[in-house]
Scaffold this motif. Structure first.
Motif, PDB file in Angstrom:
ATOM      1  N   VAL A   1     -11.066   0.157   3.355  1.00  0.00           N
ATOM      2  CA  VAL A   1     -10.757  -1.214   3.772  1.00  0.00           C
ATOM      3  C   VAL A   1     -11.661  -1.632   4.923  1.00  0.00           C
ATOM      4  O   VAL A   1     -12.084  -2.794   5.028  1.00  0.00           O
ATOM      5  N   ALA A   2     -11.971  -0.676   5.785  1.00  0.00           N
ATOM      6  CA  ALA A   2     -12.837  -0.949   6.932  1.00  0.00           C
ATOM      7  C   ALA A   2     -14.314  -0.769   6.603  1.00  0.00           C
ATOM      8  O   ALA A   2     -15.165  -0.922   7.489  1.00  0.00           O
TER       9      ALA A   2
ATOM     10  N   ARG B   1      -8.179  -3.250  -5.307  1.00  0.00           N
ATOM     11  CA  ARG B   1      -9.126  -4.103  -4.577  1.00  0.00           C
ATOM     12  C   ARG B   1     -10.400  -3.345  -4.197  1.00  0.00           C
ATOM     13  O   ARG B   1     -11.487  -3.931  -4.182  1.00  0.00           O
ATOM     14  N   GLN B   2     -10.275  -2.041  -3.930  1.00  0.00           N
ATOM     15  CA  GLN B   2     -11.382  -1.307  -3.329  1.00  0.00           C
ATOM     16  C   GLN B   2     -12.263  -0.563  -4.340  1.00  0.00           C
ATOM     17  O   GLN B   2     -13.448  -0.379  -4.089  1.00  0.00           O
ATOM     18  N   ARG B   3     -11.681  -0.113  -5.453  1.00  0.00           N
ATOM     19  CA  ARG B   3     -12.449   0.681  -6.407  1.00  0.00           C
ATOM     20  C   ARG B   3     -13.083  -0.191  -7.477  1.00  0.00           C
ATOM     21  O   ARG B   3     -12.589  -1.270  -7.804  1.00  0.00           O
ATOM     22  N   GLY B   4     -14.177   0.322  -8.078  1.00  0.00           N
ATOM     23  CA  GLY B   4     -14.742  -0.329  -9.239  1.00  0.00           C
ATOM     24  C   GLY B   4     -13.894  -0.033 -10.469  1.00  0.00           C
ATOM     25  O   GLY B   4     -13.274   1.031 -10.569  1.00  0.00           O
ATOM     26  N   HIS B   5     -13.846  -0.964 -11.432  1.00  0.00           N
ATOM     27  CA  HIS B   5     -12.995  -0.803 -12.611  1.00  0.00           C
ATOM     28  C   HIS B   5     -13.747  -1.227 -13.860  1.00  0.00           C
ATOM     29  O   HIS B   5     -14.433  -2.260 -13.882  1.00  0.00           O
TER      30      HIS B   5
ATOM     31  N   LEU C   1       4.312   2.430   7.477  1.00  0.00           N
ATOM     32  CA  LEU C   1       4.381   2.167   6.045  1.00  0.00           C
ATOM     33  C   LEU C   1       4.480   0.669   5.766  1.00  0.00           C
ATOM     34  O   LEU C   1       3.836   0.152   4.845  1.00  0.00           O
ATOM     35  N   SER C   2       5.277  -0.028   6.561  1.00  0.00           N
ATOM     36  CA  SER C   2       5.411  -1.469   6.371  1.00  0.00           C
ATOM     37  C   SER C   2       4.072  -2.168   6.584  1.00  0.00           C
ATOM     38  O   SER C   2       3.714  -3.091   5.844  1.00  0.00           O
ATOM     39  N   GLY C   3       3.322  -1.725   7.588  1.00  0.00           N
ATOM     40  CA  GLY C   3       2.008  -2.299   7.838  1.00  0.00           C
ATOM     41  C   GLY C   3       1.013  -1.983   6.740  1.00  0.00           C
ATOM     42  O   GLY C   3       0.207  -2.839   6.332  1.00  0.00           O
ATOM     43  N   LEU C   4       1.056  -0.754   6.237  1.00  0.00           N
ATOM     44  CA  LEU C   4       0.143  -0.359   5.163  1.00  0.00           C
ATOM     45  C   LEU C   4       0.383  -1.200   3.915  1.00  0.00           C
ATOM     46  O   LEU C   4      -0.562  -1.705   3.290  1.00  0.00           O
ATOM     47  N   LEU C   5       1.652  -1.379   3.557  1.00  0.00           N
ATOM     48  CA  LEU C   5       1.971  -2.165   2.366  1.00  0.00           C
ATOM     49  C   LEU C   5       1.660  -3.641   2.581  1.00  0.00           C
ATOM     50  O   LEU C   5       1.161  -4.328   1.671  1.00  0.00           O
ATOM     51  N   CYS C   6       1.920  -4.124   3.772  1.00  0.00           N
ATOM     52  CA  CYS C   6       1.611  -5.518   4.087  1.00  0.00           C
ATOM     53  C   CYS C   6       0.106  -5.780   3.949  1.00  0.00           C
ATOM     54  O   CYS C   6      -0.315  -6.787   3.367  1.00  0.00           O
ATOM     55  N   THR C   7      -0.703  -4.862   4.457  1.00  0.00           N
ATOM     56  CA  THR C   7      -2.161  -4.992   4.344  1.00  0.00           C
ATOM     57  C   THR C   7      -2.591  -4.994   2.886  1.00  0.00           C
ATOM     58  O   THR C   7      -3.401  -5.826   2.458  1.00  0.00           O
ATOM     59  N   ALA C   8      -2.049  -4.050   2.102  1.00  0.00           N
ATOM     60  CA  ALA C   8      -2.453  -3.926   0.697  1.00  0.00           C
ATOM     61  C   ALA C   8      -2.078  -5.178  -0.096  1.00  0.00           C
ATOM     62  O   ALA C   8      -2.893  -5.695  -0.885  1.00  0.00           O
ATOM     63  N   LEU C   9      -0.859  -5.675   0.090  1.00  0.00           N
ATOM     64  CA  LEU C   9      -0.429  -6.870  -0.635  1.00  0.00           C
ATOM     65  C   LEU C   9      -1.223  -8.097  -0.206  1.00  0.00           C
ATOM     66  O   LEU C   9      -1.604  -8.937  -1.036  1.00  0.00           O
ATOM     67  N   SER C  10      -1.462  -8.207   1.083  1.00  0.00           N
ATOM     68  CA  SER C  10      -2.188  -9.370   1.587  1.00  0.00           C
ATOM     69  C   SER C  10      -3.612  -9.403   1.045  1.00  0.00           C
ATOM     70  O   SER C  10      -4.101 -10.455   0.594  1.00  0.00           O
ATOM     71  N   ARG C  11      -4.287  -8.279   1.061  1.00  0.00           N
ATOM     72  CA  ARG C  11      -5.667  -8.218   0.566  1.00  0.00           C
ATOM     73  C   ARG C  11      -5.729  -8.486  -0.930  1.00  0.00           C
ATOM     74  O   ARG C  11      -6.727  -9.016  -1.434  1.00  0.00           O
ATOM     75  N   ALA C  12      -4.664  -8.116  -1.654  1.00  0.00           N
ATOM     76  CA  ALA C  12      -4.635  -8.339  -3.097  1.00  0.00           C
ATOM     77  C   ALA C  12      -4.127  -9.725  -3.460  1.00  0.00           C
ATOM     78  O   ALA C  12      -4.121 -10.091  -4.645  1.00  0.00           O
ATOM     79  N   GLY C  13      -3.673 -10.505  -2.470  1.00  0.00           N
ATOM     80  CA  GLY C  13      -3.129 -11.827  -2.739  1.00  0.00           C
ATOM     81  C   GLY C  13      -1.844 -11.778  -3.528  1.00  0.00           C
ATOM     82  O   GLY C  13      -1.541 -12.694  -4.309  1.00  0.00           O
TER      83      GLY C  13
ATOM     84  N   ALA D   1       2.524 -11.090  -3.823  1.00  0.00           N
ATOM     85  CA  ALA D   1       3.846 -11.137  -3.192  1.00  0.00           C
ATOM     86  C   ALA D   1       3.793 -11.724  -1.777  1.00  0.00           C
ATOM     87  O   ALA D   1       4.166 -11.058  -0.807  1.00  0.00           O
ATOM     88  N   PRO D   2       3.381 -12.971  -1.614  1.00  0.00           N
ATOM     89  CA  PRO D   2       3.271 -13.545  -0.266  1.00  0.00           C
ATOM     90  C   PRO D   2       4.590 -13.554   0.493  1.00  0.00           C
ATOM     91  O   PRO D   2       4.590 -13.451   1.728  1.00  0.00           O
ATOM     92  N   GLU D   3       5.717 -13.645  -0.208  1.00  0.00           N
ATOM     93  CA  GLU D   3       7.005 -13.637   0.482  1.00  0.00           C
ATOM     94  C   GLU D   3       7.289 -12.268   1.104  1.00  0.00           C
ATOM     95  O   GLU D   3       7.866 -12.180   2.193  1.00  0.00           O
ATOM     96  N   LEU D   4       6.866 -11.188   0.439  1.00  0.00           N
ATOM     97  CA  LEU D   4       7.031  -9.850   1.015  1.00  0.00           C
ATOM     98  C   LEU D   4       6.076  -9.654   2.188  1.00  0.00           C
ATOM     99  O   LEU D   4       6.427  -9.009   3.188  1.00  0.00           O
ATOM    100  N   VAL D   5       4.869 -10.185   2.078  1.00  0.00           N
ATOM    101  CA  VAL D   5       3.907 -10.111   3.180  1.00  0.00           C
ATOM    102  C   VAL D   5       4.465 -10.815   4.413  1.00  0.00           C
ATOM    103  O   VAL D   5       4.453 -10.266   5.529  1.00  0.00           O
ATOM    104  N   ASP D   6       4.966 -12.026   4.240  1.00  0.00           N
ATOM    105  CA  ASP D   6       5.508 -12.784   5.379  1.00  0.00           C
ATOM    106  C   ASP D   6       6.679 -12.049   6.017  1.00  0.00           C
ATOM    107  O   ASP D   6       6.827 -12.027   7.247  1.00  0.00           O
ATOM    108  N   SER D   7       7.521 -11.445   5.189  1.00  0.00           N
ATOM    109  CA  SER D   7       8.671 -10.711   5.711  1.00  0.00           C
ATOM    110  C   SER D   7       8.223  -9.511   6.532  1.00  0.00           C
ATOM    111  O   SER D   7       8.760  -9.239   7.622  1.00  0.00           O
TER     112      SER D   7
END
Length: 553
Positions: A135-136, A179-183, A221-233, A235-241
């Motif tokens: 991510v960095a 988001r990070q790997r090639g597919h 864990l909450s921060g890790l999941l928030c970052t992953a969801l936000s970067r993937a665009g 579940a915005p409601e879960l990100v905001d929470s």
């Protein structure tokens, strides 16, 4: 020595009951590097403008906590470890690339000196640290072992056994990987299907914790999941929470805790359960503060079934009424209730909790932590939980010849190591589970059984020259936690000479404020990360002194 023990018990009880706490007792844990790094990364990613001040404070705190060797430990002041160093390095590079350039360079050097992500022999640790660093822009995600997202498409019962409580972190890795790997085309189709399957699961976990944005009561864990969801665009409601949760749990000075719970005031079920039980053993069970604490623990029992774990009502969690129901906290609180006054509410809680235990017993006879018949190694099956469950169910009325207890005892006999020890799932080394088996089985009348004799002999052999116990795996430094486990077990087994040496070590280790400095005794992330817990250490050390003092009566 008895007078010294009495003085130590008074000081220990005074430290725990110094203030009138109507609910959860305060637990003076150190702030967590991983908690701060996870929060900084998430808030910078998902709430950059509004949370800029909190991010700046978190960056400054992480910079101040970097060790001279270039790494970071799980908690403030603990030795450097790979996960915390990878998290802090990534967070600093993303949130403050110029200000933290030198710290990032030193962090990357620490990781490289230990073989880097490519040198990890644990695929899950490589996925976690490699994807976060990617991510960095500090690691190539295509070199990270692939996260097997097809697990999410399996029938729910099998998926639950394969993922258990790891569903939220698995979700974070899934979204980061997408988001990070090639597919290729096939991988993209599989990835989209997995992400669609994940969203209702995450919503259910979110609801399990009161819909406050917490996952596991854990800012990391909450921060890790928030970052992953936000970067993937997603579940915005879960990100905001989760953003709200991370903002709420920020500590003065820029830190976050490893476990915080779902409210602004942290909830401490686990450490309280150890400590209240110890005070009961020390003869303080009728003190108002202990009775209030017992009632608070009792009222944290979940009275509704859990959808995400498919378990009935009656369990406890480490985060109060909402959270992840599990066997460890359940046996610890049931032990408190079994040793206290039997008012109508407590009898009801005991019945419901015992029924939960019976419903959650694995087919093999053991108890796991979260999911019955789990296939997740850290979830279970656990000899520590199994031994306490046997004792609780037997003292609650089940005879040892009952098929449930016979199966549990058979499982314990089959899974004792050749040297006589057992390994718990959420405590490090051999001492906690070996001591639990020796103590609980002695209490149910099996003190002469070979399983107890072999466990007892292992504990005797593991005692260090200074009288303490450590992990029992070559670690030369004893801790109050492990020494407390071992002393209590050896008192129950009648090994007073060895127990007395442990007691003398505990007396010398107690601080002037009546407290003990905890060791790194609890497992957090597989075998790579351990953490310390002051209330657990206080409870174990106090309980050991009380057990020895009681044997003198």
């Amino acid at each position: 020595m008895i007078e010294a023990i009495d003085d130590a018990l008074r000081a220990a009880a005074g430290a725990l009951l110094a203030e009138d706490h109507p609910g959860s007792w305060p637990n003076p844990r150190r702030p967590a590097i991983s908690g701060a790094a996870g929060a900084v990364l998430a808030l910078h990613t998902a709430d950059r403008q509004r949370s800029a001040g909190l991010v700046a404070e978190g960056v400054a705190w992480l910079l101040a906590e970097q060790h001279e060797d270039g790494g970071w430990g799980t908690l403030q002041g603990l030795p450097s470890d790979f996960v915390a160093t990878a998290m802090a390095t990534a967070a600093l590079h993303v949130a403050a690339p110029e200000r933290a350039a030198e710290a990032v360079r030193r962090g990357r050097a620490w990781l490289a000196d230990r073989g880097g992500v490519d040198g990890l022999d644990d695929a899950v640790m490589a996925q976690l640290t490699g994807l976060v660093l990617s991510v960095a822009g500090l690691h190539d995600a295509d070199r990270v072992p692939r996260v097997p997202v097809e697990v999410l498409l399996l029938p729910a019962p099998l998926r639950r056994r394969l993922l258990s409580y790891l569903t939220p972190p698995f979700a974070a890795l899934t979204f980061l990987q997408s988001r990070q790997r090639g597919h290729g085309r096939a991988a993209r189709l599989l990835d989209r299907s997995a992400r669609r399957a994940l969203l209702p699961l995450l919503a259910a976990f979110h609801e399990q914790e009161g819909s406050v944005g917490s996952y596991g009561g854990d800012p990391w864990l909450s921060g890790l999941l928030c970052t992953a969801l936000s970067r993937a665009g997603a579940a915005p409601e879960l990100v905001d929470s989760s953003v709200r949760y991370l903002r709420m749990t920020a500590q003065p000075g820029g830190g976050w805790h490893l476990v915080h719970g779902v409210r602004r005031d942290r909830v401490e079920v686990t450490g309280m359960a150890f400590s209240v039980h110890a005070l009961q053993r020390a003869g303080c069970g009728d003190r108002p503060g202990v009775l209030r604490a017992r009632d608070w623990l009792r009222d944290c029992q979940q009275r509704e079934p859990s959808e995400v774990y498919r378990s009935p009502a009656g369990a406890w969690t480490w985060t109060g009424r909402t959270g992840w129901p599990n066997g460890l906290e359940t046996v610890l609180v049931l032990r408190v209730l079994a040793n206290g006054p039997r008012d109508a509410e407590s009898r009801r809680a005991l019945r419901l909790g015992s029924a939960w235990l019976l419903a959650q017993q694995d087919r093999r006879g053991s108890w796991s932590t979260f999911v019955r018949d789990t296939l997740v190694p850290l979830d279970g099956p656990c000899p520590f939980i199994t031994a306490l469950a046997v004792e609780l169910l037997h003292t609650g009325g089940l005879p040892l010849r009952h098929p449930r207890l016979r199966r549990a005892l058979r499982w314990l006999r089959r899974h004792q190591a050749a040297d006589g020890s057992f390994d718990a799932r959420w405590h490090r080394g051999g001492v906690p589970a070996t001591a639990a088996v020796a103590q609980s089985l002695t209490r149910v009348g099996l003190g002469a059984d070979p399983i107890v004799r072999r466990a007892r002999d292992w504990l005797l052999a593991a005692q260090l020259p200074d009288g303490s116990w450590s992990s029992g795996r070559g670690d030369p430094v004893g801790t109050p936690d492990e020494t407390g486990h071992a002393v209590s077990a050896l008192v129950a087994c009648g090994q007073r000479a060895a127990a007395a040496r442990g007691v003398r070590w505990l007396l010398a280790a107690q601080g002037a404020d009546g407290r003990w400095e905890p060791g790194q005794t609890c497992v957090y992330v597989r075998d790579h990360v351990h953490y310390s817990d002051p209330l657990i250490a206080q409870g174990l050390a106090t309980g050991a002194l009380a057990a020895y003092r009681g044997s003198e009566a």
